[in-house]
Design a protein around this motif. Sequence first.
Motif, PDB file in Angstrom:
ATOM      1  N   TYR A 304      -5.559 -31.946 -17.030  1.00  0.00           N
ATOM      2  CA  TYR A 304      -4.647 -31.663 -15.913  1.00  0.00           C
ATOM      3  C   TYR A 304      -4.097 -32.975 -15.354  1.00  0.00           C
ATOM      4  N   THR A 305      -4.986 -33.936 -15.130  1.00  0.00           N
ATOM      5  CA  THR A 305      -4.543 -35.252 -14.653  1.00  0.00           C
ATOM      6  C   THR A 305      -3.593 -35.893 -15.654  1.00  0.00           C
ATOM      7  N   VAL A 306      -3.949 -35.827 -16.927  1.00  0.00           N
ATOM      8  CA  VAL A 306      -3.105 -36.410 -17.975  1.00  0.00           C
ATOM      9  C   VAL A 306      -1.706 -35.825 -17.910  1.00  0.00           C
ATOM     10  N   TYR A 307      -1.639 -34.497 -17.786  1.00  0.00           N
ATOM     11  CA  TYR A 307      -0.318 -33.869 -17.773  1.00  0.00           C
ATOM     12  C   TYR A 307       0.480 -34.254 -16.531  1.00  0.00           C
ATOM     13  N   LEU A 308      -0.148 -34.207 -15.375  1.00  0.00           N
ATOM     14  CA  LEU A 308       0.581 -34.486 -14.142  1.00  0.00           C
ATOM     15  C   LEU A 308       1.100 -35.922 -14.091  1.00  0.00           C
ATOM     16  N   PHE A 309       0.306 -36.869 -14.575  1.00  0.00           N
ATOM     17  CA  PHE A 309       0.664 -38.286 -14.460  1.00  0.00           C
ATOM     18  C   PHE A 309       1.490 -38.809 -15.631  1.00  0.00           C
ATOM     19  N   HIS A 310       1.413 -38.148 -16.785  1.00  0.00           N
ATOM     20  CA  HIS A 310       2.001 -38.754 -17.982  1.00  0.00           C
ATOM     21  C   HIS A 310       3.517 -38.905 -17.881  1.00  0.00           C
ATOM     22  N   HIS A 311       4.186 -37.974 -17.223  1.00  0.00           N
ATOM     23  CA  HIS A 311       5.650 -37.978 -17.172  1.00  0.00           C
ATOM     24  C   HIS A 311       6.160 -39.249 -16.491  1.00  0.00           C
ATOM     25  N   PHE A 312       5.587 -39.558 -15.344  1.00  0.00           N
ATOM     26  CA  PHE A 312       5.971 -40.767 -14.615  1.00  0.00           C
ATOM     27  C   PHE A 312       5.650 -42.018 -15.435  1.00  0.00           C
ATOM     28  N   ILE A 313       4.486 -42.036 -16.080  1.00  0.00           N
ATOM     29  CA  ILE A 313       4.070 -43.221 -16.842  1.00  0.00           C
ATOM     30  C   ILE A 313       4.941 -43.414 -18.076  1.00  0.00           C
ATOM     31  N   VAL A 314       5.281 -42.322 -18.766  1.00  0.00           N
ATOM     32  CA  VAL A 314       6.167 -42.431 -19.934  1.00  0.00           C
ATOM     33  C   VAL A 314       7.507 -43.026 -19.525  1.00  0.00           C
ATOM     34  N   ILE A 315       8.044 -42.577 -18.389  1.00  0.00           N
ATOM     35  CA  ILE A 315       9.325 -43.114 -17.920  1.00  0.00           C
ATOM     36  C   ILE A 315       9.192 -44.592 -17.547  1.00  0.00           C
ATOM     37  N   ALA A 316       8.126 -44.944 -16.846  1.00  0.00           N
ATOM     38  CA  ALA A 316       7.932 -46.342 -16.452  1.00  0.00           C
ATOM     39  C   ALA A 316       7.778 -47.238 -17.679  1.00  0.00           C
ATOM     40  N   LEU A 317       6.973 -46.793 -18.638  1.00  0.00           N
ATOM     41  CA  LEU A 317       6.792 -47.585 -19.866  1.00  0.00           C
ATOM     42  C   LEU A 317       8.070 -47.607 -20.695  1.00  0.00           C
ATOM     43  N   GLY A 318       8.775 -46.469 -20.721  1.00  0.00           N
ATOM     44  CA  GLY A 318      10.028 -46.416 -21.474  1.00  0.00           C
ATOM     45  C   GLY A 318      11.053 -47.391 -20.937  1.00  0.00           C
TER      46      GLY A 318
END
Length: 364
Positions: A304-318
């Motif tokens: 659940y944590t992975v899903y909620l946080f991953h979107h923001f992190i993918v954009i930041a890393l991207g």
Amino acid sequence: MQHSSNRIDYLDAMRAVLMMLGIILHSAHLYNPSHKWLLHEPQSQPFFYYLIEVIRVFRMPAFFVVSGFFCAMLIQRYGSEPFMQSRLKKLLVPLLVSAVTLNVMQAFLLQQFGWLPEAFIPYLLHGGWVQHLWFLLDLLVFVFLLYLGYRLPRARQELQRLSAKTISTLPLLVLISLLPLYPLAMIVLNKLGLPMYHAWFGVMGIYELLYNLQFFLFGLMLYSSPKWLTQFSNVRLRYGTPALITLIALHYFSASLTGVVGQVLAIYSNTLLCWLSIALCFTVFNRLVTHSSAHWRFLSEASYTVYLFHHFIVIALGLSIMQTGLPPVVGYSLVVIATLLLTLAIHRYVIAPSRILRLGFNGK
């Protein structure tokens, strides 16, 4: 109805992996040639387009099936009121907390780098606050409908009777062969004037909601029938593989046709492809997860944590990777690995130890 431990374990593990596949999916959007996501790299590869399409065939439909199964289990075990209270805590609280924190920060980041399609506040009000949290809205609607159906004795009895009759009279394979009629009926309703593709407040459409409802309802029925669950989770590969290849061929063949026949064939073959892919997903996890383990339990708790946080992190890393000019495969691999490790670490060292953050982001 009783279920053996390994059955619950494999469904729980499957749900966790399906949620974590969001990292694979959204990272691939960075290099998708169609450039339909929030941001995209100048360099792209057709491989990532096909990767996205493959994952989309089964990921969220399978997730809704598993969600329906577990919702049926919870409401049967604990009753309607405890069920509703627990689901609101599990779904509504993380939805609101993530929307006003992670998704607002995400919109701000996109604005700073020039990727926001409109002004900051209008973007959020027009649905930007939802983004990858849309499935929580759908689940809240389904949970509320299940709660109402369970609370109304006559409706509950009628639904149980209909479900029992369907399970006892229809072989599972026959039912699945009839399921493509459901999306066809929705298209007919749209032709008759029902606004199927209108998005309420920019976040939820009738078509999307009804489309996902079929998978949730099927999950409820799987819980009611151990026989169906066993059949659905044990597809024989010597039959399933040729059927999968045939449906993929039909998918591409129907794309070359025009008119009503081509449209009907495309919907029928695509729907069957989706259901077969879900069944294969159930089968793989049924064979893979034969017993509980500490690793699977951790991934399940962290998903659940992975899903909620991953979107923001993918954009930041991207946004950071774009400045490097790395080849797509290298950049993609770095984003996926870094996002997975960061989100797992956030859960282990930030969310899990904090009672407030567990409630806010995991509903626990």
